[in-house]
Design a protein around this motif. Structure first.
Motif, PDB file in Angstrom:
ATOM      1  N   GLY A   1      -6.576   7.069   2.797  1.00 30.73           N
ATOM      2  CA  GLY A   1      -6.761   6.730   1.380  1.00 30.73           C
ATOM      3  C   GLY A   1      -7.380   5.364   1.143  1.00 30.73           C
ATOM      4  O   GLY A   1      -7.734   5.035   0.025  1.00 30.73           O
TER       5      GLY A   1
ATOM      6  N   ARG B   1       1.942   4.095  -2.887  1.00 33.84           N
ATOM      7  CA  ARG B   1       1.039   5.216  -2.588  1.00 33.84           C
ATOM      8  C   ARG B   1       1.194   6.359  -3.598  1.00 33.84           C
ATOM      9  O   ARG B   1       0.212   6.912  -4.086  1.00 33.84           O
ATOM     10  CB  ARG B   1       1.288   5.732  -1.159  1.00 33.84           C
ATOM     11  CG  ARG B   1       0.389   6.908  -0.763  1.00 33.84           C
ATOM     12  CD  ARG B   1       0.646   7.376   0.669  1.00 33.84           C
ATOM     13  NE  ARG B   1       0.105   6.484   1.676  1.00 33.84           N
ATOM     14  CZ  ARG B   1      -1.159   6.464   2.105  1.00 33.84           C
ATOM     15  NH1 ARG B   1      -2.033   7.326   1.600  1.00 33.84           N
ATOM     16  NH2 ARG B   1      -1.559   5.620   3.030  1.00 33.84           N
ATOM     17  N   HIS B   2       2.448   6.656  -3.945  1.00 35.83           N
ATOM     18  CA  HIS B   2       2.664   7.782  -4.877  1.00 35.83           C
ATOM     19  C   HIS B   2       2.013   7.521  -6.240  1.00 35.83           C
ATOM     20  O   HIS B   2       1.691   8.444  -6.970  1.00 35.83           O
ATOM     21  CB  HIS B   2       4.166   8.064  -5.051  1.00 35.83           C
ATOM     22  CG  HIS B   2       4.911   6.945  -5.715  1.00 35.83           C
ATOM     23  ND1 HIS B   2       5.179   5.745  -5.104  1.00 35.83           N
ATOM     24  CD2 HIS B   2       5.421   6.830  -6.975  1.00 35.83           C
ATOM     25  CE1 HIS B   2       5.828   4.943  -5.942  1.00 35.83           C
ATOM     26  NE2 HIS B   2       5.983   5.575  -7.076  1.00 35.83           N
TER      27      HIS B   2
ATOM     28  N   GLU C   1      -2.299   7.403  -5.312  1.00 37.26           N
ATOM     29  CA  GLU C   1      -2.898   8.572  -4.671  1.00 37.26           C
ATOM     30  C   GLU C   1      -3.456   9.568  -5.681  1.00 37.26           C
ATOM     31  O   GLU C   1      -4.452  10.229  -5.428  1.00 37.26           O
ATOM     32  CB  GLU C   1      -1.866   9.257  -3.775  1.00 37.26           C
ATOM     33  CG  GLU C   1      -2.434   9.581  -2.430  1.00 37.26           C
ATOM     34  CD  GLU C   1      -1.359   9.951  -1.411  1.00 37.26           C
ATOM     35  OE1 GLU C   1      -1.645   9.815  -0.210  1.00 37.26           O
ATOM     36  OE2 GLU C   1      -0.253  10.370  -1.809  1.00 37.26           O
TER      37      GLU C   1
ATOM     38  N   LEU D   1       0.837  -1.209   0.000  1.00 32.91           N
ATOM     39  CA  LEU D   1       0.000   0.000   0.000  1.00 32.91           C
ATOM     40  C   LEU D   1       0.872   1.259   0.000  1.00 32.91           C
ATOM     41  O   LEU D   1       0.672   2.185  -0.779  1.00 32.91           O
ATOM     42  CB  LEU D   1      -0.901  -0.004   1.243  1.00 32.91           C
ATOM     43  CG  LEU D   1      -1.795   1.207   1.438  1.00 32.91           C
ATOM     44  CD1 LEU D   1      -3.014   1.115   0.536  1.00 32.91           C
ATOM     45  CD2 LEU D   1      -2.247   1.330   2.904  1.00 32.91           C
ATOM     46  N   GLU D   2       1.866   1.259   0.896  1.00 36.96           N
ATOM     47  CA  GLU D   2       2.707   2.454   1.041  1.00 36.96           C
ATOM     48  C   GLU D   2       3.724   2.571  -0.085  1.00 36.96           C
ATOM     49  O   GLU D   2       3.996   3.668  -0.570  1.00 36.96           O
ATOM     50  CB  GLU D   2       3.415   2.457   2.400  1.00 36.96           C
ATOM     51  CG  GLU D   2       2.462   2.570   3.592  1.00 36.96           C
ATOM     52  CD  GLU D   2       1.504   3.776   3.514  1.00 36.96           C
ATOM     53  OE1 GLU D   2       1.836   4.783   2.849  1.00 36.96           O
ATOM     54  OE2 GLU D   2       0.404   3.694   4.106  1.00 36.96           O
TER      55      GLU D   2
END
Ligand SMILES: *Cc1c(COP(=O)(O)O)cnc(C)c1O
Length: 382
Positions: A168, A119-120, A123, A115-116
């Motif tokens: 998010g 993220r960029h 998002e 997920l992280e």
């Protein structure tokens, strides 16, 4: 398997061939549609179980979309089904995520790391992001098919879930069942709610995964409708179900033909269909399929071991008995062969891939949708 005119199909079909009965598909779709209409849940079809895209138009008329396990499945869903695409995989590469973000409506990650890490990428996009959780509640007895088995890599357990930012994240997903009736779902949902219910208030959707045998006789549809309404009412989330098998159970057969009969302590019939190439779950699951007019060994006068044409010693479908002797050219129908067959086949040994056919019971028409040839085999290799 009732309701399929197998004798007619055996007469008309080439061999080997998967033949899907459109009337039986319509029957299953009507049951699933009733669940969506009564409950408000959205039902997606899991492509993993059944990807015969020539019949997608029949299904996409009434259903919201597909769930996909990879960029290729997602693309097939986008192009051939044409509705929502919900993607999940145990882990993605960056290139997968970039591609899936272009063609998915929901993207479900299997860990906070993923997920992280991406993220960029997500998002900035409109795709709705979810996390797959593992309620650690097993209902199946086969570890191979139990995503909640100890040390499973599928889904985030509660102890790994707590303490992370859900910024998010719009939905939660669990998938822990396999070929199950309603009661296992009810028990699983209860455990899920006890563990993860506190996070649901901040979510827009909840996905109950697949493994629901909704179209099997005896499924408690009223119970399912109530359970869906309960979650939607209490948490104000949109419920999704993504069954695969339930769309197509009891809708298709695999037609095969006896090539030879040999004897080694017992009569052995060698067929043009193979367990390993065409019905791999016989060896993987493992299980014993149904055969039209086939009985347990010894029940009827003529008992045979049925095996495939490959070089694999273990390419054995099983032992059956019949009222009359088998002979070269005799056709056999293996039952309930729509799901987890065409999507899993191989051309090991260069064995001919069964044709893919439909049968329309109303007109009696058998249509060969696709026949495979040497070039298909060659093109898969280089
Ligand atoms: C396999 C799978 C499904 C479909 O399962 P069926 O047993 O065919 O209903 C749905 N969702 C996920 C995440 C799966 O892995």
């Amino acid at each position: 398997m009732t309701g399929i005119d197998i004798d007619k199909i055996l007469e008309l079909a080439p061999s080997p061939a998967y033949v899907v009965d459109l009337g039986r598909i319509r029957h299953n779709l009507a049951i699933l549609d009733q669940v969506q209409k009564r409950s408000g849940a959205k039902i997606l079809m899991a492509l993993k179980a059944f990807s015969m895209w020539s019949v997608f138009p029949l299904i996409s008329e009434r259903f919201y979309g597909v769930c996909a396990s990879s960029p290729w499945e997602a693309r097939l869903g986008r192009e051939e089904f044409g509705k929502e695409v919900h993607s999940f995989a145990a882990a993605f590469k960056e290139s997968d995520v970039r591609e899936l973000l272009k063609i998915s409506d929901h993207l479900v990650f299997n860990s906070f790391n993923q997920l992280e890490r991406f993220r960029h990428l997500w998002e900035k996009e409109k795709v709705s992001i979810g996390l797959r959780v593992n309620p650690e509640h097993s209902e199946g007895d086969t570890p191979m098919y139990d995503p909640s088995a100890p040390k499973s890599r599928l889904g985030i357990t509660l102890s790994e879930f707590e303490g992370h930012s859900l910024d998010g994240v719009e939905g939660l997903h669990f998938h822990t069942l396999c070929e199950q009736l309603f009661e296992p779902l009810e028990r699983t949902a209860k455990v899920f709610e006890e563990k993860f219910g506190k996070y649901l208030h901040q979510m827009k959707w909840l996905n109950f995964g697949g493994g629901h045998h909704i179209t099997r006789d005896g499924y408690d549809i009223d119970g399912l409708v109530e359970l869906i309404k309960y979650f939607q009412g209490k948490y104000n989330v949109q419920l999704y179900l993504e069954p695969g098998e339930a769309f197509v159970i009891n809708t298709g057969i695999l037609v095969g033909e006896v090539l030879d009969i040999v004897h080694n302590q017992m009569d052995i019939a060698i067929l043009d269909v193979s367990a390993t190439c065409h019905m791999p779950d016989i060896l993987e699951m493992p299980y014993r399929p149904g055969i039209k007019d086939g009985y347990d060994p010894g029940k009827k006068p003529y008992t045979y071991r049925l095996g495939g044409p490959s070089c694999l010693a273990g390419d054995i479908i099983g032992d059956w008995s019949f009222e009359t002797p088998l002979y070269p050219g005799k056709r056999l129908a293996f039952l309930d062969m729509s799901h987890y067959t065409m999507v899993k086949t191989t051309t090991f040994n260069g064995i001919e891939h069964p044709a893919i056919c439909t049968f329309e019971p109303e007109s009696g028409e058998l249509k060969v949708v696709k026949k495979f040839n040497y070039m298909d085999f060659r093109n898969k290799l280089s």
